[in-house]
Design an enzyme around this catalytic site. Structure first.
Site, PDB file in Angstrom:
ATOM      1  N   PRO A 150      -5.611  -3.581   8.843  1.00  9.24           N
ATOM      2  CG  PRO A 150      -5.667  -5.505   7.536  1.00  9.24           C
ATOM      3  CD  PRO A 150      -6.335  -4.170   7.731  1.00  9.24           C
ATOM      4  CG  ASN A 151      -0.017  -4.919   8.951  1.00 10.20           C
ATOM      5  OD1 ASN A 151       0.305  -5.755   9.795  1.00 10.20           O
ATOM      6  ND2 ASN A 151      -0.292  -5.247   7.703  1.00 10.20           N
TER       7      ASN A 151
ATOM      8  NE  ARG B  57       2.855  -0.980   8.272  1.00  9.52           N
ATOM      9  CZ  ARG B  57       1.762  -0.805   7.575  1.00  9.52           C
ATOM     10  NH1 ARG B  57       0.777  -0.063   8.024  1.00  9.52           N
ATOM     11  NH2 ARG B  57       1.627  -1.400   6.414  1.00  9.52           N
TER      12      ARG B  57
ATOM     13  CE1 TYR C 238       1.884   3.526   5.275  1.00  9.77           C
ATOM     14  CE2 TYR C 238       3.484   1.963   6.148  1.00  9.77           C
ATOM     15  CZ  TYR C 238       2.532   2.299   5.210  1.00  9.77           C
ATOM     16  OH  TYR C 238       2.221   1.426   4.207  1.00  9.77           O
TER      17      TYR C 238
ATOM     18  CG  ASN D  35      -5.495   3.803   6.521  1.00  3.51           C
ATOM     19  OD1 ASN D  35      -5.441   2.975   5.611  1.00  3.51           O
ATOM     20  ND2 ASN D  35      -4.425   4.460   6.951  1.00  3.51           N
TER      21      ASN D  35
ATOM     22  CB  ALA E 133      -2.587  -4.286   2.593  1.00  2.00           C
TER      23      ALA E 133
ATOM     24  CD  GLU F  11      -9.596   4.225  -0.018  1.00  2.00           C
ATOM     25  OE1 GLU F  11     -10.549   3.521  -0.393  1.00  2.00           O
ATOM     26  OE2 GLU F  11      -8.556   4.383  -0.690  1.00  2.00           O
TER      27      GLU F  11
ATOM     28  CG  HIS G  25      -4.724   5.406   1.755  1.00  2.00           C
ATOM     29  ND1 HIS G  25      -4.784   4.125   2.230  1.00  2.00           N
ATOM     30  CD2 HIS G  25      -5.712   5.537   0.863  1.00  2.00           C
ATOM     31  CE1 HIS G  25      -5.771   3.491   1.621  1.00  2.00           C
ATOM     32  NE2 HIS G  25      -6.358   4.327   0.795  1.00  2.00           N
TER      33      HIS G  25
ATOM     34  NE  ARG H 186       4.190   3.298   0.109  1.00  2.00           N
ATOM     35  CZ  ARG H 186       3.715   2.568   1.111  1.00  2.00           C
ATOM     36  NH1 ARG H 186       2.516   2.855   1.632  1.00  2.00           N
ATOM     37  NH2 ARG H 186       4.410   1.570   1.600  1.00  2.00           N
TER      38      ARG H 186
HETATM   39  C1  DQA Z   1      -1.868   2.675   3.915  1.00  2.00           C
HETATM   40  C2  DQA Z   1      -1.368   2.347   2.508  1.00  2.00           C
HETATM   41  C3  DQA Z   1      -1.535   0.866   2.205  1.00  2.00           C
HETATM   42  O1  DQA Z   1      -1.041   0.573   0.897  1.00  2.00           O
HETATM   43  C4  DQA Z   1      -0.749   0.039   3.196  1.00  2.00           C
HETATM   44  O2  DQA Z   1      -0.956  -1.333   2.955  1.00  2.00           O
HETATM   45  C5  DQA Z   1      -1.077   0.389   4.602  1.00  2.00           C
HETATM   46  C6  DQA Z   1      -1.201   1.793   4.962  1.00  2.00           C
HETATM   47  C7  DQA Z   1      -1.594   4.136   4.304  1.00  2.00           C
HETATM   48  O3  DQA Z   1      -2.196   4.605   5.268  1.00  2.00           O
HETATM   49  O4  DQA Z   1      -0.777   4.809   3.668  1.00  2.00           O
HETATM   50  O5  DQA Z   1      -1.148  -0.476   5.477  1.00  2.00           O
HETATM   51  O6  DQA Z   1      -3.267   2.466   3.944  1.00  2.00           O
END
Ligand code: DQA
Length: 160
Positions: A13-14, A21, A26, A77, A80, A101, A103, A110
């Site tokens: 997501p996102n 964003r 990021y 990735n 959230a 995984e 990020h 954070r």
């Molecule tokens: C993320 C870190 C997550 O906590 C966050 O919700 C994201 C991006 C990252 O790539 O740093 O959407 O996965």
């Protein structure tokens, strides 16, 4: 199993909003740019890559199910979902595909709720805080542990 190493790159997501964003967190690379770099690197490393971004947990789970027998590795990735999706965790465990995984941000620096990943324990490793390089390093890992017969070894055995 397969001649060429095949890696599935999943973004949750996102992450479709990258480049727009929270740039201070990021960075300004878009997901398209990151994926294009992965395709280029994949060409150099003889790794075939498929990518999927979804804002829907169930779509990611189905992609993981369908990956069984088709991919040597998954780079994910989960956004959230990292912090609460037992369903994605169970899917990775169920298919038994080596998964890394990734990020972009350092989740440990954070908010508290980001410090825990429920998915990392079923992954072979986690890379956090290195921006898009996390994806590229994960791909290099899968390339580095491929043996002379083109098969993926389990565990780390690259750079000998
Ligand atoms: C993320 C870190 C997550 O906590 C966050 O919700 C994201 C991006 C990252 O790539 O740093 O959407 O996965």
């Amino acid at each position: 199993m397969v001649d060429i190493t095949k890696v599935l790159v999943l973004n949750g997501p996102n992450l479709n909003l990258l480049g727009d964003r929270e740039i201070s967190v990021y960075g300004n690379s878009t997901l398209e740019q990151i994926n294009n770099n992965l395709f280029q690197l994949g060409n150099q490393l003889n790794i075939s890559i498929d990518t999927l971004q979804s804002n829907i947990e169930g779509e990611l789970i189905e992609a993981i199910h369908k990956a069984k027998g088709k991919y040597d590795g998954i780079i994910i990735n989960p956004g959230a979902l990292t912090h609460y999706s037992y369903a994605i965790r169970d899917a990775i465990k169920a298919v038994g595909i080596d998964t890394i995984e990734v990020h972009l941000s350092n989740i440990y620096g954070r908010e508290d709720f980001r410090h825990k990943s429920v998915i990392a324990p079923v992954c072979i490793g986690q890379i956090a805080g290195l921006g898009p390089f996390g994806y590229y390093l994960a791909l290099q890992y899968f390339a580095s542990r491929r043996n002379a017969n083109g098969q993926q070894n389990k565990g780390f055995n690259g750079y000998k």
